[in-house]
Design a protein around this motif. Structure first.
Motif, PDB file in Angstrom:
ATOM      1  N   TRP A 154      49.099  14.480  51.757  1.00 51.98           N
ATOM      2  CA  TRP A 154      50.095  14.460  52.831  1.00 51.98           C
ATOM      3  C   TRP A 154      51.096  13.323  52.643  1.00 51.98           C
ATOM      4  O   TRP A 154      52.276  13.454  52.994  1.00 51.98           O
ATOM      5  CB  TRP A 154      49.401  14.357  54.191  1.00 51.98           C
ATOM      6  CG  TRP A 154      48.580  15.579  54.487  1.00 51.98           C
ATOM      7  CD1 TRP A 154      47.223  15.700  54.414  1.00 51.98           C
ATOM      8  CD2 TRP A 154      49.074  16.882  54.837  1.00 51.98           C
ATOM      9  NE1 TRP A 154      46.836  16.987  54.710  1.00 51.98           N
ATOM     10  CE2 TRP A 154      47.943  17.729  54.988  1.00 51.98           C
ATOM     11  CE3 TRP A 154      50.355  17.397  55.055  1.00 51.98           C
ATOM     12  CZ2 TRP A 154      48.070  19.069  55.330  1.00 51.98           C
ATOM     13  CZ3 TRP A 154      50.471  18.734  55.405  1.00 51.98           C
ATOM     14  CH2 TRP A 154      49.349  19.559  55.533  1.00 51.98           C
ATOM     15  N   TRP A 155      50.645  12.204  52.085  1.00 53.38           N
ATOM     16  CA  TRP A 155      51.597  11.145  51.738  1.00 53.38           C
ATOM     17  C   TRP A 155      52.542  11.610  50.628  1.00 53.38           C
ATOM     18  O   TRP A 155      53.736  11.300  50.638  1.00 53.38           O
ATOM     19  CB  TRP A 155      50.853   9.879  51.298  1.00 53.38           C
ATOM     20  CG  TRP A 155      50.312   9.073  52.428  1.00 53.38           C
ATOM     21  CD1 TRP A 155      49.004   8.909  52.787  1.00 53.38           C
ATOM     22  CD2 TRP A 155      51.076   8.297  53.361  1.00 53.38           C
ATOM     23  NE1 TRP A 155      48.903   8.094  53.887  1.00 53.38           N
ATOM     24  CE2 TRP A 155      50.152   7.703  54.261  1.00 53.38           C
ATOM     25  CE3 TRP A 155      52.436   8.049  53.525  1.00 53.38           C
ATOM     26  CZ2 TRP A 155      50.565   6.874  55.308  1.00 53.38           C
ATOM     27  CZ3 TRP A 155      52.851   7.228  54.562  1.00 53.38           C
ATOM     28  CH2 TRP A 155      51.922   6.653  55.439  1.00 53.38           C
ATOM     29  N   ILE A 201      55.345  13.580  52.074  1.00 50.07           N
ATOM     30  CA  ILE A 201      56.423  12.757  52.629  1.00 50.07           C
ATOM     31  C   ILE A 201      57.383  12.328  51.526  1.00 50.07           C
ATOM     32  O   ILE A 201      58.608  12.363  51.699  1.00 50.07           O
ATOM     33  CB  ILE A 201      55.827  11.529  53.343  1.00 50.07           C
ATOM     34  CG1 ILE A 201      55.032  11.984  54.572  1.00 50.07           C
ATOM     35  CG2 ILE A 201      56.932  10.553  53.762  1.00 50.07           C
ATOM     36  CD1 ILE A 201      54.300  10.866  55.277  1.00 50.07           C
TER      37      ILE A 201
END
Length: 511
Positions: free
Chosen positions: A22-23, A26
């Motif tokens: 999920w990082w 981003i």
């Protein structure tokens, strides 16, 4: 007689990504955010660019279209290179070049040099976009997670489009138009730092070979057809435009034939035999044509006709952009139980209604009608593109994620070109046909006024009253007269996308 089973799409039993995934998402949103900001800012900066560089009508369209044209022509090539040499590597090379050329574009002294900078931005941008979507395919192997990741990824387009007018409006009110290009630098520096740490490298274990002839054929199939559309929009039907269409068809046929005969083709044409893949591509294409065409004429209407500043015009469109983001996220749980062939056409009904509101809104409703129309249009496009992008990736084998992503992005960028060339060209032609130059306006000033609405704005300010007001009123009236027909054409394109979705996206529901 045995029935052929439907093409299987990726199921939900893949391993789930952890926090690092999920990082990484981003980080991968940064180039998407940048491209979206760049497109929106440029639309809003176009009036000031037109006043500063005095481009012709054709040059004004090329300033917008040079970037997506080159981008669309090279996306398949760059996607294949990413599959072969590493998708993260291509992402980092593209980010470095894009930032450097953006800084050069900010100080372009002529329309020709700005167009040249936009060409280079298209070259490096072609490295960015397929990499981001294909890397998501390798990071999020669980389909439920991937659908949400794509919704968030797609929301970056809408977020950038919403942020672009506000940030760009501030820059345009305090600095020169060139400042909008410098936005790339602070956005891409964090990407260059974080991507090597968070984004895993991925590539195709059996990539297509690098085929220079196929690269030339793919570019040759893309460039002439778009040039022909632009030429018809500006100069009407000509033999040159017809020859370009014929050339594009021939080169496109040769490209497809070469891929079908190759042992390891640059682009696996078998992808297009899958109804969900081809249908989703067409939905993306037509939706983007409608969206970009809408932004092209509405941004000029808000600033030049209604008289809003760039920032205020941007703020007027923020509700529609936010609606696009929310719709893309809300549609994810709905899509788990409703077939794409139902949910996508239903979503696009909203976009049709949005265009019809613009076409038939009365003058006294002004800004409010445009704001509401864009909210309704944004709901439809945000929901439909989230589903179609996910179907494009899930229909392709994981190893071919780069090629599939490249085709998806090609449709998006070609749609951006056609949105400006077709709808922008139509409203420009209607404007020229409806403009009645007041008696007493010098010929050279009248010539500038006939080119574009921004040209008329600059031409009017060279005149004394009452000719100044008379010329500008005539130009504003001529521009507004073309909005109704252009909006109806946009509604027709969205309706066509809905029909295609209903027919082709008949995949089993995923649970």
């Amino acid at each position: 007689m045995t029935q052929t089973a439907p093409i299987a799409v990726t199921t939900t039993d893949g391993p789930r990504a952890g926090a690092r995934g999920w990082w990484a998402l981003i980080v991968l949103m940064l180039p998407v955010l940048l491209v979206s900001v760049d497109n929106t800012v440029l639309s809003f900066a176009l009036p000031e660019i037109s006043l500063a560089l005095a481009p012709t009508g054709a040059e004004q369209l090329w300033i917008i279209d040079a970037y997506p044209l080159v981008l669309a022509g090279l996306l398949v090539t760059m996607g294949t290179l990413g599959d072969r040499f590493g998708r993260r590597r291509m992402l980092l090379i593209g980010a470095t070049g894009f930032a450097a050329v953006s800084a050069l574009a900010a100080f372009a002294p002529t329309a020709g040099l700005l167009i040249a900078a936009r060409v280079l931005l298209g070259f490096f941008g072609a490295m960015l976009m397929p990499s981001t979507l294909s890397l998501l395919r390798s990071i999020f192997q669980n389909r439920d997670q991937r659908r949400m990741a794509i919704a968030v990824w797609a929301s970056a387009f809408s977020a950038g489009a919403a942020l672009g007018p506000i940030v760009g409006g501030f820059l345009l009110e305090h600095f020169s138009w060139g400042s909008v290009f410098l936005l790339a630098v602070p956005v891409l520096i964090p990407l260059l730092i974080a991507a090597p740490l968070l984004v895993p490298e991925s590539r195709d274990p059996a990539p297509g070979r690098i085929d220079p002839i196929s690269i030339l054929l793919s570019m040759g199939a893309m460039v002439p057809i778009v040039y022909a559309i632009k030429s018809v929009a500006v100069d009407g039907a000509t033999l040159i435009a017809a020859a370009c269409v014929a050339l594009s068809v021939v080169l496109g046929f040769l490209f497809v034939r070469r891929q079908l005969r190759a042992t390891t083709p640059m682009l696996d044409m078998a992808l297009f035999r899958r109804g969900t893949f081809s249908g989703a591509i067409l939905v993306n294409l037509l939706s983007v044509v409608a969206l970009v065409g809408f932004l092209y004429f509405v941004s000029q209407h808000l600033q030049l006709v209604i008289g809003l500043t760039p920032m205020m015009a941007g703020l007027a469109l923020v509700p529609g952009m936010l609606a696009m983001i929310v719709a893309g996220l809300v549609i994810v749980p709905i899509s788990r139980s409703v077939r794409p062939s139902v949910v996508v056409p239903a979503a696009l009904v909203f976009s049709v209604v949005g265009y019809l509101l613009v076409a038939f809104a009365s003058d006294e409703h002004g800004i409010l009608a445009l704001v509401i129309a864009f909210v309704v249009l944004g709901i439809g496009i945000g929901a439909a593109e989230t589903i179609s992008n996910e179907l494009i990736l899930s229909s392709a084998p994981p190893a071919k994620a780069g090629a599939a992503s490249a085709v998806s992005e090609t449709a998006y960028e070609l749609g951006a070109v056609l949105g400006t060339a077709v709808l922008g060209g139509i409203i420009t032609a209607l404007y020229r046909g409806a403009l009645v130059i007041p008696p007493g306006v010098p010929a050279e000033i009248a010539s500038g006024a006939r080119e574009t609405l921004a040209g008329a704005y600059g031409a009017a300010h060279e005149l004394a009253e009452p000719l100044r007001t008379q010329l500008w009123d005539a130009a504003a009236s001529a521009f507004e007269s073309g909005i109704t027909l252009t909006s109806l054409i946009g509604a027709g394109l969205v309706m066509a996308a809905g029909v295609i979705a209903a027919v082709t996206l008949r995949t089993p529901r995923s649970h």
